[in-house]
Enzyme design. Sequence first.
Site, PDB file in Angstrom:
ATOM      1  CG  HIS A  25      44.573  44.440  31.165  1.00  0.00           C
ATOM      2  ND1 HIS A  25      43.214  44.554  31.353  1.00  0.00           N
ATOM      3  CD2 HIS A  25      45.049  43.857  32.293  1.00  0.00           C
ATOM      4  CE1 HIS A  25      42.887  44.065  32.543  1.00  0.00           C
ATOM      5  NE2 HIS A  25      43.993  43.652  33.139  1.00  0.00           N
ATOM      6  CB  VAL A  38      44.445  41.974  23.849  1.00  0.00           C
ATOM      7  CG1 VAL A  38      43.479  42.100  22.672  1.00  0.00           C
ATOM      8  CG2 VAL A  38      43.716  41.447  25.079  1.00  0.00           C
ATOM      9  CG  HIS A  89      46.988  41.448  41.550  1.00  0.00           C
ATOM     10  ND1 HIS A  89      46.134  40.374  41.393  1.00  0.00           N
ATOM     11  CD2 HIS A  89      46.904  42.157  40.393  1.00  0.00           C
ATOM     12  CE1 HIS A  89      45.557  40.435  40.198  1.00  0.00           C
ATOM     13  NE2 HIS A  89      46.017  41.503  39.570  1.00  0.00           N
ATOM     14  CB  THR A  90      52.669  43.400  45.647  1.00  0.00           C
ATOM     15  OG1 THR A  90      53.140  43.980  46.861  1.00  0.00           O
ATOM     16  CG2 THR A  90      53.490  43.961  44.494  1.00  0.00           C
ATOM     17  CG  ASP A  99      50.090  43.365  49.491  1.00  0.00           C
ATOM     18  OD1 ASP A  99      49.758  42.688  50.482  1.00  0.00           O
ATOM     19  OD2 ASP A  99      51.275  43.612  49.205  1.00  0.00           O
TER      20      ASP A  99
END
Length: 328
Positions: free
Chosen positions: A70, A74, A192-193, A244
């Site tokens: 994140h 940005v 995202h695991t 996950d």
Amino acid sequence: MEGKSFNQIVFSVSLLLLATVASMVEGQGTRVGFYSSSCPQVESIVRSTVQSHFRSDPTVAPGLLRMHFHDCFVQGCDASILIAGSNTERTAGPNLLLRGYEVIDDAKTQLESTCPGVVSCADILALAARDSVVVTGGANWAVPTGRRDGTISRASDAANLPGFNDTVNVQKQKFLDKNLNTQDLVTLVGGHTIGTSACQFFSYRLYNFTSTGGPDPSISPAFVTQLQALCPQNGDGSRRIDLDTGSGSRFDTSYFANLRDGRGILESDQRLWTDASTKTFVERYLGIRGLLGLTFNVEFGRSMVKMSNIEVKTGTAGEIRKVCSRIN
């Protein structure tokens, strides 16, 4: 002949120098071992800090990995996500549930004591993200350092972060805007695991998703029932579920297997399997027969290095913050 060979050697060396310069430009001045003389303990201090916090709270690992992502999307990888205050990036909707700030603050305090004014918060975050992957079972990789910290942090700038219901085309464009390709997209979303999502970000897929009132047809029917039990309609939207399923605390490829089996939690994730342009990379990580396989751990490190060089500030740009949550 000897003259010709010499000229060929000179030409080869010239090409090598050009490639080196191009690499430096692409890396925008970061390099592995940037602090080898000025603060040789930096990596060991950050590593031990991440390990210590992870032992008492394992959620900091996916939190730090997400925070680095994140931050980089940005204003570039400049630790602008760490600046506290009204209307800063960390107050923006997509960032409200980020966690792990205390780990960065702890490491920064130690480094200011050991090497005052030397190590940037942006580099601490990049190293901590790598160490978060390692403590959850992923592979190590060399992190280029030399970033400096930004002095601007605006909540409005976070509006273009990748979203949980983005189409694949939108995701690809957002990554392409940061010079990251489709493989980088699939690879980095594979982070995202590890970690969780709140029910509020995907429960809409379980109830009245279609015009006939049924759930999202891309979800396995058996999995719909399982998720409905965890996230009942009008239930607690803040309840957190592993991204996950069955392996939410370990860095591995089961996340991709879940996409194949219709068990992706976020709509944007599941779409990586239903879109041909991204599905091929998911299949390659799963070692689908007939396709050239990819090693997730190796490619994740490569994509993280690319991402960690997005619009970095080096040289005299930015500053080295004394405290990560505020500009000097």
